[in-house]
Design an enzyme around this catalytic site. Structure first.
Site, PDB file in Angstrom:
ATOM      1  N   GLY A  86     -14.967 -45.599  21.267  1.00  0.00           N
ATOM      2  CA  GLY A  86     -14.292 -46.889  21.128  1.00  0.00           C
ATOM      3  C   GLY A  86     -14.463 -47.454  19.726  1.00  0.00           C
ATOM      4  CB  ALA A  87     -17.517 -48.044  17.738  1.00  0.00           C
ATOM      5  CG  ASN A 116     -10.043 -32.901  23.914  1.00  0.00           C
ATOM      6  OD1 ASN A 116     -10.012 -32.587  25.111  1.00  0.00           O
ATOM      7  ND2 ASN A 116     -11.176 -33.128  23.289  1.00  0.00           N
ATOM      8  CB  THR A 165      -5.402 -34.223  20.108  1.00  0.00           C
ATOM      9  OG1 THR A 165      -6.522 -34.281  20.987  1.00  0.00           O
ATOM     10  CG2 THR A 165      -4.845 -35.620  19.921  1.00  0.00           C
ATOM     11  CG  LEU A 166      -2.509 -29.204  20.759  1.00  0.00           C
ATOM     12  CD1 LEU A 166      -1.142 -28.619  20.449  1.00  0.00           C
ATOM     13  CD2 LEU A 166      -2.998 -28.708  22.120  1.00  0.00           C
ATOM     14  CG  ASP A 209     -12.981 -41.015  18.528  1.00  0.00           C
ATOM     15  OD1 ASP A 209     -12.353 -40.843  19.592  1.00  0.00           O
ATOM     16  OD2 ASP A 209     -14.202 -40.789  18.407  1.00  0.00           O
ATOM     17  N   GLY A 247     -19.910 -36.958   8.571  1.00  0.00           N
ATOM     18  CA  GLY A 247     -20.109 -38.259   9.205  1.00  0.00           C
ATOM     19  C   GLY A 247     -18.940 -38.633  10.089  1.00  0.00           C
TER      20      GLY A 247
HETATM   21  O1  RIB Z   1     -15.492 -38.758  19.578  1.00  0.00           O
HETATM   22  C1  RIB Z   1     -16.622 -38.642  18.799  1.00  0.00           C
HETATM   23  C2  RIB Z   1     -17.703 -39.516  19.299  1.00  0.00           C
HETATM   24  O2  RIB Z   1     -18.081 -39.054  20.562  1.00  0.00           O
HETATM   25  C3  RIB Z   1     -18.956 -39.518  18.462  1.00  0.00           C
HETATM   26  O3  RIB Z   1     -18.953 -40.544  17.503  1.00  0.00           O
HETATM   27  C4  RIB Z   1     -20.065 -39.662  19.475  1.00  0.00           C
HETATM   28  O4  RIB Z   1     -20.661 -40.915  19.437  1.00  0.00           O
HETATM   29  C5  RIB Z   1     -19.399 -39.397  20.821  1.00  0.00           C
HETATM   30  O5  RIB Z   1     -19.360 -40.497  21.575  1.00  0.00           O
HETATM   31 NA    NA Z   2     -15.680 -36.335   9.476  1.00  0.00          NA
END
Ligand code: RIB
Ligand code: NA
Length: 307
Positions: A40-41, A184, A220-221, A253, A290
């Site tokens: 979510g974040a 996915n 998503t692939l 994400d 990251g």
């Molecule tokens: O989709 C990636 C995320 O999945 C990562 O940031 C990790 O926290 C997991 O929740």
């Molecule tokens: Na990355």
């Protein structure tokens, strides 16, 4: 408020390794990264970094891990009023191993994310009502996600539902109320029983999801891009640009956050164009280590993505 995200906040502890350890084996990692994550974040930050006005609804623990999230969100100008804290669980943590190919393996302990309740979402109803897009996933208590879907749907707000991490036996609302349903390959297989390893199987899987009530389906692939099946049942494979991945954590994400941004700020663009552009944003993110920190800002991306 353009984008409201109801979802998880997780501290990502990433070890970069040559290969995954065998059971009982200890291996030496090459480097460590600790940063903000959680599906979510991540989606919220991805949209905010492109310039979207965003609100996050979520739950942290009352521990030192929670502070990093607050600092980072506030520095990005994200509305953090609806991220509350609990004393009953720790801030969610993900232990992530990233191999040299950029592929990852993840163990999450959702902790405080499971304490996000429907009442927490209802408190933000005024913001949801005036949002352009609401985004939800499955990394918090499902009741919170379903409440978000219901509130957005009754107020005619567009919904991107990301059925991740993989789960089965989802309530019917997640299919019926979402405007765009995104998964996915492995999540699609878990939901439909259809192994997604070709365009044909992606289409069959999307078809099954539409029979359950989904409107637009996006599968998503990974490095191959995304399969889009629209409301008129037309399917198309949208290729991602070829790049050298160093860390794919959160790439999906980044894609969803970008899609939310385009749906909110470029509502007249064809969906296919929005998906193409979102693939480009995600491709940028995998080239840096990251999670949220690797997501691009508008300034880092080609101007054509914002015409
Ligand atoms: O989709 C990636 C995320 O999945 C990562 O940031 C990790 O926290 C997991 O929740
Ligand atoms: Na990355």
């Amino acid at each position: 408020m353009a984008v409201v995200v109801v979802g998880s906040l997780i501290t990502d502890i990433i070890s970069y390794v040559e290969r995954l350890p065998q059971p009982g084996e200890t291996i030496r990692g090459k480097s460590l990264f600790i940063g903000c994550g959680g599906k979510g974040a991540n989606q919220c930050v991805a949209a905010a970094k492109l310039g979207a006005e965003c609100t996050m609804i979520g739950k942290l623990g009352s521990d030192s891990f929670s502070e990093m999230h607050e600092t980072s969100f506030k520095s990005l100008g994200i509305n953090f009023e609806h991220v509350s804290r609990t004393d009953e669980a720790f801030t969610g943590v993900a232990q992530i191993l990233v191999e040299e190919t950029g592929q990852n393996s993840i163990v999450i302990v959702p902790g405080a994310n499971d304490k996000l309740g429907a009442e927490n979402v209802r408190k933000a109803v005024a913001l949801i009502k005036e949002a352009c897009v609401v985004v939800a996933q499955l990394e918090v208590n499902i009741e919170a996600s379903v409440e978000a879907l219901k509130l957005a749907f009754t107020n005619e707000v567009k919904i991107i539902f990301n059925a991740a991490p993989a789960a089965s036996n989802l309530p019917s609302e997640v299919y019926q109320l979402s405007s765009v349903f995104c998964v996915n390959e492995s999540e699609a297989e878990m939901l439909t029983g259809e192994k997604v390893d070709s365009i044909e199987s992606a289409d069959r899987s999307a078809q099954i999801l539409q029979e359950r009530g989904c409107k637009v389906v996006l599968i998503t692939l990974g490095s191959r891009g995304a399969y889009l099946k629209d409301e008129a049942n037309n399917g198309i494979l949208i290729a991602a640009p070829p790049v050298k991945a160093v860390d794919t954590t959160g790439a999906g994400d980044s894609f969803i956050g970008a899609l939310a941004y385009y749906m909110a700020y470029y509502p007249k663009l064809p969906l296919q164009t929005m998906v193409e552009r979102s693939c480009q944003v995600a491709a940028f993110s995998v080239q840096k280590p990251g999670t949220q920190i690797s997501f691009p800002t508008k300034e880092e991306l080609p101007e054509e993505l914002f015409l």
